[in-house]
Design a protein around this motif. Sequence first.
Motif, mmCIF file in Angstrom:
data_model
loop_
_atom_site.group_PDB
_atom_site.id
_atom_site.type_symbol
_atom_site.label_atom_id
_atom_site.label_comp_id
_atom_site.label_asym_id
_atom_site.label_seq_id
_atom_site.Cartn_x
_atom_site.Cartn_y
_atom_site.Cartn_z
ATOM 1 N N SER A 198 0.564 -1.254 0.036
ATOM 2 C CA SER A 198 -0.079 0.162 -0.255
ATOM 3 C C SER A 198 0.756 0.980 -0.065
ATOM 4 C CB SER A 198 -0.780 -0.177 1.173
ATOM 5 O OG SER A 198 -0.328 0.115 2.436
ATOM 6 N N GLY A 199 2.067 1.099 -0.123
ATOM 7 C CA GLY A 199 3.101 2.248 -0.022
ATOM 8 C C GLY A 199 3.367 2.785 1.437
ATOM 9 N N TYR A 200 3.075 1.632 2.197
ATOM 10 C CA TYR A 200 3.251 1.905 3.718
ATOM 11 C C TYR A 200 4.836 2.028 4.001
ATOM 12 C CZ TYR A 200 3.260 1.282 8.727
ATOM 13 O OH TYR A 200 3.320 1.309 10.387
ATOM 14 N N VAL A 201 5.815 1.146 3.393
ATOM 15 C CA VAL A 201 7.071 1.334 3.804
ATOM 16 C C VAL A 201 7.724 2.530 3.233
ATOM 17 C CG1 VAL A 201 9.370 0.186 3.191
ATOM 18 C CG2 VAL A 201 7.255 -1.366 3.833
ATOM 19 N N ASP A 202 7.120 2.950 2.080
ATOM 20 C CA ASP A 202 7.872 4.142 1.372
ATOM 21 C C ASP A 202 7.681 5.456 2.341
ATOM 22 O OD1 ASP A 202 8.522 2.905 -0.958
ATOM 23 O OD2 ASP A 202 6.608 3.451 -1.956
ATOM 24 N N LEU A 203 6.537 5.437 3.221
ATOM 25 C CA LEU A 203 6.172 6.382 4.326
ATOM 26 C C LEU A 203 6.455 6.186 5.726
ATOM 27 C CD1 LEU A 203 2.667 7.227 2.817
ATOM 28 C CD2 LEU A 203 4.769 8.743 2.343
ATOM 29 N N ASP A 204 7.509 5.152 5.698
ATOM 30 C CA ASP A 204 7.601 4.557 7.027
ATOM 31 C C ASP A 204 8.233 5.679 7.955
ATOM 32 O OD1 ASP A 204 7.958 2.207 8.923
ATOM 33 O OD2 ASP A 204 9.938 2.766 8.888
ATOM 34 N N ASP A 205 9.125 6.686 7.611
ATOM 35 C CA ASP A 205 10.058 7.705 8.280
ATOM 36 C C ASP A 205 8.730 8.749 8.953
ATOM 37 O OD1 ASP A 205 12.321 6.593 7.920
ATOM 38 O OD2 ASP A 205 12.958 7.900 6.245
ATOM 39 N N LEU A 206 7.674 8.959 7.963
ATOM 40 C CA LEU A 206 6.822 9.838 8.338
ATOM 41 C C LEU A 206 5.824 9.119 9.353
ATOM 42 C CD1 LEU A 206 5.063 12.680 7.957
ATOM 43 C CD2 LEU A 206 3.837 11.217 6.073
ATOM 44 N N LEU A 207 5.274 7.815 9.089
ATOM 45 C CA LEU A 207 4.387 7.208 10.096
ATOM 46 C C LEU A 207 4.892 6.671 11.263
ATOM 47 C CD1 LEU A 207 2.763 5.065 7.016
ATOM 48 C CD2 LEU A 207 2.013 7.086 8.242
ATOM 49 N N ASN A 208 6.249 6.434 11.148
ATOM 50 C CA ASN A 208 6.875 5.775 12.560
ATOM 51 C C ASN A 208 8.324 6.263 12.534
ATOM 52 O OD1 ASN A 208 4.614 3.651 12.456
ATOM 53 N ND2 ASN A 208 5.696 2.691 10.690
ATOM 54 N N PRO A 209 8.318 7.685 13.136
ATOM 55 C CA PRO A 209 9.552 8.276 13.653
ATOM 56 C C PRO A 209 10.098 7.635 14.745
ATOM 57 C CG PRO A 209 7.686 9.663 13.937
ATOM 58 C CD PRO A 209 7.235 8.533 13.354
ATOM 59 N N THR A 210 11.360 7.218 14.687
ATOM 60 C CA THR A 210 12.107 6.613 15.607
ATOM 61 C C THR A 210 12.762 7.702 16.765
ATOM 62 O OG1 THR A 210 14.181 6.615 14.372
ATOM 63 C CG2 THR A 210 12.591 4.523 14.420
ATOM 64 N N LEU A 227 6.881 18.048 7.558
ATOM 65 C CA LEU A 227 7.235 16.811 6.805
ATOM 66 C C LEU A 227 5.877 16.317 6.223
ATOM 67 C CD1 LEU A 227 9.429 14.820 6.326
ATOM 68 C CD2 LEU A 227 8.798 13.475 8.283
ATOM 69 N N SER A 228 4.818 16.469 6.794
ATOM 70 C CA SER A 228 3.763 15.764 6.215
ATOM 71 C C SER A 228 3.276 16.691 4.827
ATOM 72 C CB SER A 228 2.558 15.979 7.167
ATOM 73 O OG SER A 228 2.655 15.248 8.313
ATOM 74 N N ALA A 229 3.187 17.869 5.158
ATOM 75 C CA ALA A 229 2.919 18.783 3.960
ATOM 76 C C ALA A 229 3.953 18.806 2.872
ATOM 77 C CB ALA A 229 3.016 20.466 4.239
ATOM 78 N N LYS A 230 5.122 18.398 3.043
ATOM 79 C CA LYS A 230 6.184 18.240 2.012
ATOM 80 C C LYS A 230 5.849 17.010 1.455
ATOM 81 C CE LYS A 230 11.177 17.607 1.461
ATOM 82 N NZ LYS A 230 12.587 17.570 2.473
ATOM 83 N N THR A 231 5.304 15.847 2.114
ATOM 84 C CA THR A 231 5.397 14.555 1.532
ATOM 85 C C THR A 231 4.038 14.643 0.625
ATOM 86 O OG1 THR A 231 6.079 13.443 3.760
ATOM 87 C CG2 THR A 231 4.687 12.019 1.961
ATOM 88 N N MET A 232 2.886 15.453 1.039
ATOM 89 C CA MET A 232 1.697 15.601 0.243
ATOM 90 C C MET A 232 2.119 16.269 -0.950
ATOM 91 S SD MET A 232 -1.638 15.959 2.703
ATOM 92 C CE MET A 232 -0.675 17.052 4.057
ATOM 93 N N LEU A 233 2.910 17.335 -1.346
ATOM 94 C CA LEU A 233 3.266 18.133 -2.239
ATOM 95 C C LEU A 233 4.041 17.118 -3.267
ATOM 96 C CD1 LEU A 233 4.583 21.490 -0.890
ATOM 97 C CD2 LEU A 233 2.390 21.028 -2.169
ATOM 98 N N LYS A 234 4.695 16.121 -2.754
ATOM 99 C CA LYS A 234 5.651 15.093 -3.464
ATOM 100 C C LYS A 234 4.615 14.166 -4.042
ATOM 101 C CE LYS A 234 9.649 14.028 -2.025
ATOM 102 N NZ LYS A 234 10.779 13.445 -1.224
ATOM 103 N N ALA A 243 -2.030 4.458 2.468
ATOM 104 C CA ALA A 243 -1.100 3.760 3.336
ATOM 105 C C ALA A 243 -1.560 3.514 4.834
ATOM 106 C CB ALA A 243 0.593 4.622 3.095
ATOM 107 N N MET A 244 -1.872 4.690 5.353
ATOM 108 C CA MET A 244 -2.425 4.695 6.642
ATOM 109 C C MET A 244 -3.712 3.886 6.848
ATOM 110 S SD MET A 244 -1.998 8.800 7.571
ATOM 111 C CE MET A 244 -2.357 8.718 9.229
ATOM 112 N N ALA A 245 -4.474 3.976 6.018
ATOM 113 C CA ALA A 245 -5.770 3.053 6.035
ATOM 114 C C ALA A 245 -5.563 1.713 5.918
ATOM 115 C CB ALA A 245 -6.748 3.653 4.933
ATOM 116 N N ALA A 246 -4.776 1.329 5.037
ATOM 117 C CA ALA A 246 -4.604 -0.331 4.874
ATOM 118 C C ALA A 246 -3.651 -0.726 5.878
ATOM 119 C CB ALA A 246 -3.726 -0.347 3.586
ATOM 120 N N GLY A 247 -2.815 -0.017 6.536
ATOM 121 C CA GLY A 247 -1.983 -0.393 7.856
ATOM 122 C C GLY A 247 -0.927 -1.343 7.367
#
Length: 375
Positions: A198-210, A227-234, A243-247
């Motif tokens: 679902s593209g989850y891994v591509d957004l891992d830094d955004l969804l799961n910051p360490t 970071l969220s706004a930047k990702t949405m623009l890209k 990605a968030m909904a599919a989990g």
Amino acid sequence: MWSVLVWFVVGWIVSTGIFYALKNVNPDKGVCLMESARTINDQIKNGFALNFSNVHGECLFSERYWDAKMKFTDAATRAGAELVDKNIDSEDPSLTQTYALFRGDPEKFFIHLSGVHGVEGYAGSSIQFAVMKYLETSQLYANKETAKKLPTLLFVHAVNPFGFHHNRRTNEDNIDLNRNFLTNEEFVFVRNRDPNYSGYVDLDDLLNPTKMPFENPYLNDVYWLFLSAKTMLKTSFLVIKRAMAAGNYHKQKGYGFGGFQRSASANNLIQYVKDLNIPSTAKYFYLLDVHTGLGPSGVDTLMFDHVDDVDWIESVYPTEIDKKGKIVGGIKSFSFGATSPLSSQSEGEEAKNKNTATNADAAAVSSGYDLTVGT
């Protein structure tokens, strides 16, 4: 582009400041005094059409899980329900799912769930409390002979009591219960998929910051929004939403974790319904699971699946449109991937297309959920 981001951040800082300034203002604790409660009861007696323009809707809501549980249990007892508490095997045995059963016609069955996502339990609990007050006042199920003519009702309060109590979407195992109702075969299916399906891994830094770049939590919030706004623009909002909904079913501490197996909360609910022996008796079966957050603010939305008669849905849940042609209530949308990934996706396709094509709001609600399973 950068000017948009700057104004986005400035707006967030201003709105956050206003929020925290108002946060410490003491609300009027008198809104739920006896007079207001009496007004609600009077309206319930006259057809259960609550008019919140002159009744404090806050009276139906609770400030915390314990208050909600007490109100639900008390009203259900007064209305004549059979009550059962089921522990979720957490570190706190007092956190329970509460089942209120009103026995009626065994061929007609209705289940109402609240708090599958714990933090959304406040809305679902308030609805259940309002219905309980109606059943208490009307005493519809007090007479067994009269009850036989009514559907059997089951209200499940706080499917996710841990999340409700701690104001979390997930349960005690960081599981999103709305991604956890799978068969053993389906768990094998989702575990064997590409983790990035679902593209989850591509957004891992955004969804799961360490780690966070700043010690100040407010600066970290600003950074996360940037970071969220930047990702949405890209990419796009839809890509992030999908990605968030599919989990995920591979990262236990990650966002939207659906579990490696069914949780105690899911198993409790399934076993309770099995024990009622519903499949062998029910000719009509409805399940309503209350959530918050999708669709326009303040507008109720019904998401459904495998419904043959869309016109019937409209008759009992009519679309409300104001004088300007704007939908203000009764949005209907075919649900996002509620069907199993192992089953046919073709059923009702013509009806789905007809529904979403005529309602942009409905399409916006359900978009991005096409890869979601376990609901």
